[in-house]
Write an enzyme that holds these catalytic residues in place. Structure first.
Site, PDB file in Angstrom:
ATOM      1  N   GLU A  77       0.949  -0.984  -0.327  1.00  0.00           N
ATOM      2  CA  GLU A  77       0.143   0.130   0.037  1.00  0.00           C
ATOM      3  C   GLU A  77       0.797   1.448  -0.133  1.00  0.00           C
ATOM      4  OE1 GLU A  77      -1.748   3.258   2.701  1.00  0.00           O
ATOM      5  OE2 GLU A  77      -2.699   0.578   3.442  1.00  0.00           O
ATOM      6  N   GLU A 154       4.504   4.583  11.896  1.00  0.00           N
ATOM      7  CA  GLU A 154       3.095   4.165  12.134  1.00  0.00           C
ATOM      8  C   GLU A 154       2.601   3.747  12.749  1.00  0.00           C
ATOM      9  OE1 GLU A 154      -0.571   3.206   8.939  1.00  0.00           O
ATOM     10  OE2 GLU A 154       1.896   3.038   8.204  1.00  0.00           O
TER      11      GLU A 154
END
Length: 460
Positions: A77, A154
């Site tokens: 992604e 993240e």
């Protein structure tokens, strides 16, 4: 449109009119690429998504022949935005920023989607850029190592959020060793061990013509979009003349799961306890999904819901309290969330279980049913003002459900739900083994009574 429209994989062309005179069309190209559009009268923008039915649940351990792919879905992604032979990462960003568009991607448990929202005149650009990303990502080794750091940051950010931690642990507790119980983004260990070789193999195995589903909604002409896609995908190196059937959808039969984990307490020195309680729910295609929508609305959705009124309004024990019911192809969950001070957490846990028990034993009132039906109807209609929602609905219909349900049909299904349907479903839920997850300054002993609480007991 009267009733749902089936989306058989063996039918190359479908066309029908949905609620609000929206024209829905589907084309399956000989290569297996599926294109679905919903042309909405009066729209000046469009949202387009490129989907593959590959999510975190599809990652696997090494098997002696193939490397482990844990974390690969999330890695991809990120990496598809990092450049192709004809576009740098900056070129991709500028393409959308220069026209005021939006572009992003998401990894889910059962799919990955790359999407953009643009003015109607900029849709051809979005098709070109997304197609280039999808077919021709470089997966550059330098960018791979850079992005590993970004993903680890993240994950660190999510790990600092007690709500995220509670949610991940809740899925793990309820679903056990089922792949749906794994975290979507991976964990630091899997990301650190991920190799470009494994991610590249994952890319080649799952980003193929017969894996691709393209959905677009808003100001979109179906024939023009199909033609633009064929040009762009061919330019990216895909041979669309090779015939292939679309990949089959996942099994939609509920699976047997290992026993749920009863109690999980994660110690954190924070002001609130993030509390999740729940059990296994319904699969995405269960005919009782409309009943679940009504149940969830009455029980824990909105300021008039039972949870909100009992826990927040009457007792002042929490600021945020609600219920939720995610569903997947072969499993689902029903959960209740509250954020409250550690001293109040045991009481809140007991109250939430007791409220669900009362729903199972006493059902809902005619007024609650009427109000829930109106709330669902209004919320559904308002959501469909956004082309993003319509685009996502097309993707879910094609990938998971195998049918398209427009607003009118959805409301018909909700209108058929009875108070007794809701009570029976609530009784089924409380009969399931419950899991409790608490993240904060609490001890396991604090929740002993909430775990042992009989389904129909009252809390103090």
């Amino acid at each position: 449109m009267n009733g749902a429209v089936d989306l058989p994989l063996g039918t190359a062309e479908l066309s029908f009119t949905a609620a609000g005179d929206a024209l829905v069309r589907r084309t399956i190209l000989p290569s297996g690429v599926r294109v679905l559009t919903e042309q909405v009268p009066g729209s000046r923008s469009a949202t387009i998504g490129f989907w593959v039915a590959v999510g975190s649940r599809d990652e696997r351990a090494a098997d002696g022949v193939h490397p482990a792919t844990f974390g690969s879905t999330h890695f991809l992604e990120h990496l598809l935005f990092k450049g192709t032979p004809t576009r740098t990462a900056l070129d991709i960003a500028i393409s959308f920023d220069a026209v005021g568009g939006e572009h992003n991607a998401l990894t889910a448990k059962e799919y990955t989607c790359y999407y953009a929202k643009v003015q109607d005149r900029d849709l051809p650009m979005a098709v070109e850029v997304l197609s280039d990303m999808f077919t021709s990502s470089l997966l550059d080794p330098v960018e791979f190592d850079n992005e590993r750091g970004v993903i680890l940051e993240e994950l660190s950010m999510a790990g600092d959020d007690p709500g995220d931690v509670a949610n991940e642990r809740f899925f793990e507790a309820v679903l056990g060793d089922h792949p749906l119980g794994r975290p979507i983004g991976g964990d630091p260990d899997t990301i650190n061990r991920a190799t470009r070789e494994a991610v590249h193999e994952h890319y080649l195995a799952n980003y193929r013509p017969n894996d691709l589903v393209v959905t677009a909604a808003g100001a979109v002409d179906h024939d023009e979009l199909v033609a633009a896609l064929e040009r762009a995908l061919t330019a990216g190196g895909w041979n669309l003349t090779v015939e292939a059937a679309p990949v089959e959808r996942r099994s939609r039969t509920s699976v047997e799961l290992a026993p749920a984990l009863e109690l999980t307490v994660v110690q954190r020195p924070i002001e609130q306890v993030n509390l999740l309680i729940g059990a296994r729910g319904l699969v995405a295609t269960d005919p009782r999904r409309s009943t679940m929508s009504v149940l969830n609305t009455v029980f824990g959705s909105g300021m008039s819901s039972r949870l909100f009124q009992e826990v927040r309004e009457r007792r002042g024990l929490a600021y945020s309290v609600y219920s939720f019911a995610p569903s997947y192809s072969d499993a689902g969950l029903f959960g209740m969330y509250a954020g409250c001070s550690p001293s109040k957490a045991p009481t809140v846990a007991e109250l939430m279980r007791a409220e669900l028990g009362r729903l199972a034993s006493d059902g809902i009132t005619a007024e609650e049913l009427r109000r829930a039906t109106g709330q669902l109807a209004g919320a559904s209609a308002l959501a469909l003002e956004d082309s993003d929602t319509r685009m996502s609905r097309l993707g879910r219909a094609e990938l998971t459900l195998g049918e398209f349900v427009d607003l009118d049909e959805a409301l018909r299904r909700i209108a058929r739900v009875t108070a007794e349907d809701v009570r029976v479903l609530a009784a089924d839920l409380v009969a399931q083994p419950f899991s409790l997850v608490a993240v904060g300054a609490s001890e396991e002993a604090d929740f002993a009574q909430a775990i042992d609480l009989p389904p129909t007991s009252d809390a103090a």
